[in-house]
Design a protein around this motif. Sequence first.
Motif, PDB file in Angstrom:
ATOM      1  N   LYS A   1      14.674 -23.444  -8.022  1.00 33.66           N
ATOM      2  CA  LYS A   1      14.270 -25.036  -8.547  1.00 33.66           C
ATOM      3  C   LYS A   1      14.477 -26.037  -7.611  1.00 33.66           C
ATOM      4  O   LYS A   1      14.706 -26.785  -8.285  1.00 33.66           O
ATOM      5  N   CYS A   2      16.045 -25.877  -6.813  1.00 27.82           N
ATOM      6  CA  CYS A   2      16.383 -26.126  -6.493  1.00 27.82           C
ATOM      7  C   CYS A   2      15.812 -26.888  -4.753  1.00 27.82           C
ATOM      8  O   CYS A   2      16.336 -26.721  -3.857  1.00 27.82           O
ATOM      9  N   LYS A   3      14.086 -27.106  -4.094  1.00 30.01           N
ATOM     10  CA  LYS A   3      14.428 -27.318  -2.810  1.00 30.01           C
ATOM     11  C   LYS A   3      14.996 -28.245  -2.339  1.00 30.01           C
ATOM     12  O   LYS A   3      14.460 -29.897  -2.716  1.00 30.01           O
TER      13      LYS A   3
ATOM     14  N   ASP B   1      22.138 -20.948 -12.184  1.00 30.30           N
ATOM     15  CA  ASP B   1      21.519 -21.059 -13.330  1.00 30.30           C
ATOM     16  C   ASP B   1      21.890 -18.714 -13.882  1.00 30.30           C
ATOM     17  O   ASP B   1      22.172 -18.484 -13.155  1.00 30.30           O
ATOM     18  N   PRO B   2      22.670 -19.105 -15.231  1.00 28.87           N
ATOM     19  CA  PRO B   2      23.617 -17.444 -15.149  1.00 28.87           C
ATOM     20  C   PRO B   2      22.091 -16.490 -15.641  1.00 28.87           C
ATOM     21  O   PRO B   2      22.706 -15.175 -15.664  1.00 28.87           O
TER      22      PRO B   2
ATOM     23  N   TYR C   1      20.675 -19.295  -8.349  1.00 28.58           N
ATOM     24  CA  TYR C   1      21.220 -18.055  -8.465  1.00 28.58           C
ATOM     25  C   TYR C   1      22.900 -18.220  -8.975  1.00 28.58           C
ATOM     26  O   TYR C   1      23.368 -17.973  -7.528  1.00 28.58           O
ATOM     27  N   SER C   2      22.748 -17.490  -9.541  1.00 27.75           N
ATOM     28  CA  SER C   2      24.415 -16.648  -9.517  1.00 27.75           C
ATOM     29  C   SER C   2      24.462 -15.373  -9.113  1.00 27.75           C
ATOM     30  O   SER C   2      25.775 -15.119  -9.678  1.00 27.75           O
ATOM     31  N   VAL C   3      23.970 -14.433  -9.064  1.00 26.08           N
ATOM     32  CA  VAL C   3      24.037 -12.978  -8.972  1.00 26.08           C
ATOM     33  C   VAL C   3      24.091 -13.016  -8.311  1.00 26.08           C
ATOM     34  O   VAL C   3      22.432 -12.781  -7.759  1.00 26.08           O
TER      35      VAL C   3
ATOM     36  N   TYR D   1      25.975 -20.695  -5.926  1.00 29.67           N
ATOM     37  CA  TYR D   1      27.061 -20.947  -6.231  1.00 29.67           C
ATOM     38  C   TYR D   1      27.762 -18.921  -7.187  1.00 29.67           C
ATOM     39  O   TYR D   1      27.799 -18.416  -8.231  1.00 29.67           O
ATOM     40  N   ALA D   2      26.530 -18.272  -6.307  1.00 25.23           N
ATOM     41  CA  ALA D   2      26.950 -17.115  -6.603  1.00 25.23           C
ATOM     42  C   ALA D   2      28.248 -16.095  -5.750  1.00 25.23           C
ATOM     43  O   ALA D   2      28.390 -16.488  -4.563  1.00 25.23           O
TER      44      ALA D   2
END
Length: 158
Positions: free
Chosen positions: A90-92, A100-101, A126-128, A149-150
């Motif tokens: 969503k963060c282009k 986002d977890p 993405y977080s994973v 953040y992953a």
Amino acid sequence: MADHPNLPRHNPNATVRSIAELLSLDDSVTEIIIDNGMGDSNFTVLDLSRFTKLRRLEIGDHCMSYVTTVNMTGLAELERVVIGKNSFTKCKNEVDITSDPNRRFELKNCYKLKSLKIGRYSFSDYSVFEIENVDALEVIEMGDRVFVYASLIMKSEE
């Protein structure tokens, strides 16, 4: 009769321009190319595990921003994955990216996979990011601000 020249033949390669086309693909396709800009707010899970003969996957730029889960599990024939820029996020093109977890990418049991290439800003929120049992993997190439953040989790059975 199946070899009759007037009967349509199955095409193992597919260029996809809409979610409806993706969902209607035959399970036996060997190549999927997803056009730039494809996505739908009602389509949140990309599960490719049914495409057991898939060898090559290419996803264009600015695709699938509403997808929260990408599952590529058990694709024993998969050799190459290329994902363009600004996809699955969503963060282009943003510097201030939030995690986002609930967003996850899983690539598991793809024993022939040699190459994974992901363009800039894709999966940035993405977080994973989990890769498991891809022992043939030779190249992981990622652009800027990918999986910001992953934590990368790589596992292999021994």
